[in-house]
Design a protein around this motif. Structure first.
Motif, PDB file in Angstrom:
ATOM      1  N   GLU A 122      -2.479  -3.076  -8.380  1.00 54.43           N
ATOM      2  CA  GLU A 122      -2.613  -1.659  -8.706  1.00 54.43           C
ATOM      3  C   GLU A 122      -4.039  -1.312  -9.121  1.00 54.43           C
ATOM      4  N   LYS A 123      -4.650  -2.178  -9.917  1.00 53.89           N
ATOM      5  CA  LYS A 123      -5.995  -1.908 -10.430  1.00 53.89           C
ATOM      6  C   LYS A 123      -7.065  -1.943  -9.345  1.00 53.89           C
ATOM      7  N   VAL A 124      -6.887  -2.800  -8.338  1.00 57.83           N
ATOM      8  CA  VAL A 124      -7.922  -2.936  -7.307  1.00 57.83           C
ATOM      9  C   VAL A 124      -7.605  -2.152  -6.040  1.00 57.83           C
ATOM     10  N   GLY A 125      -6.441  -1.537  -5.971  1.00 56.93           N
ATOM     11  CA  GLY A 125      -6.081  -0.749  -4.790  1.00 56.93           C
ATOM     12  C   GLY A 125      -5.650  -1.576  -3.595  1.00 56.93           C
ATOM     13  N   ALA A 126      -5.118  -2.771  -3.856  1.00 60.05           N
ATOM     14  CA  ALA A 126      -4.603  -3.601  -2.762  1.00 60.05           C
ATOM     15  C   ALA A 126      -3.316  -2.974  -2.226  1.00 60.05           C
ATOM     16  N   GLY A 127      -2.890  -3.437  -1.072  1.00 56.13           N
ATOM     17  CA  GLY A 127      -1.759  -2.810  -0.386  1.00 56.13           C
ATOM     18  C   GLY A 127      -0.386  -3.349  -0.720  1.00 56.13           C
ATOM     19  N   ILE A 128      -0.213  -3.932  -1.887  1.00 52.95           N
ATOM     20  CA  ILE A 128       1.122  -4.420  -2.256  1.00 52.95           C
ATOM     21  C   ILE A 128       1.935  -3.245  -2.768  1.00 52.95           C
ATOM     22  N   THR A 129       2.990  -2.922  -2.053  1.00 55.22           N
ATOM     23  CA  THR A 129       3.864  -1.826  -2.475  1.00 55.22           C
ATOM     24  C   THR A 129       4.972  -2.392  -3.359  1.00 55.22           C
ATOM     25  N   TYR A 130       5.610  -1.542  -4.114  1.00 57.01           N
ATOM     26  CA  TYR A 130       6.692  -1.992  -4.974  1.00 57.01           C
ATOM     27  C   TYR A 130       7.689  -0.867  -5.167  1.00 57.01           C
ATOM     28  N   GLY A 131       8.869  -1.251  -5.600  1.00 60.50           N
ATOM     29  CA  GLY A 131       9.917  -0.276  -5.859  1.00 60.50           C
ATOM     30  C   GLY A 131      10.364  -0.347  -7.294  1.00 60.50           C
ATOM     31  N   CYS A 132      11.113  -1.381  -7.616  1.00 62.43           N
ATOM     32  CA  CYS A 132      11.764  -1.439  -8.922  1.00 62.43           C
ATOM     33  C   CYS A 132      10.933  -2.065 -10.037  1.00 62.43           C
ATOM     34  N   ARG A 133      10.006  -2.933  -9.726  1.00 60.71           N
ATOM     35  CA  ARG A 133       9.200  -3.707 -10.694  1.00 60.71           C
ATOM     36  C   ARG A 133      10.056  -4.628 -11.563  1.00 60.71           C
TER      37      ARG A 133
END
Length: 95
Positions: free
Chosen positions: A28-39
């Motif tokens: 999240e901090k670096v803007g990478a493309g890992i998406t997430y839903g529930c955490r």
């Protein structure tokens, strides 16, 4: 406090983070493309390929291990919302 060097192949960014940080927080901090839903480690949306350095991640929890099996995740894949860095160098890429 131990530190880890995490590289996100998709965006070509490497950062130094404190041990105990989860991969999704760094993403999240670096803007990478890992998406997430529930955490929470249940939806498998944040499935991430560990290119190298998997030994520098905390072992999967019982929940994460089961979610990976249930979703037939390939070897060397982890849930970014659950995988905590311990130190060393880690290279990851969104699945």
């Amino acid at each position: 406090m131990p530190k880890a060097k995490v590289t996100f192949e998709d965006v070509g960014v490497t950062v130094i983070v404190p041990a105990g940080t989860r991969l999704i927080e760094v993403s999240e901090k670096v803007g990478a493309g890992i998406t997430y839903g529930c955490r929470e480690g249940e939806c498998c949306t944040c499935l991430t390929r560990v290119v190298s350095g998997g030994e520098h991640l905390a072992a999967p929890s019982v929940l994460e291990d089961q979610v990976l099996k249930d979703n037939m995740a390939p070897r060397n894949h982890r849930l970014a919302c659950q995988a905590q860095v311990l130190g060393g160098e880690i290279v990851v890429k969104p699945a």
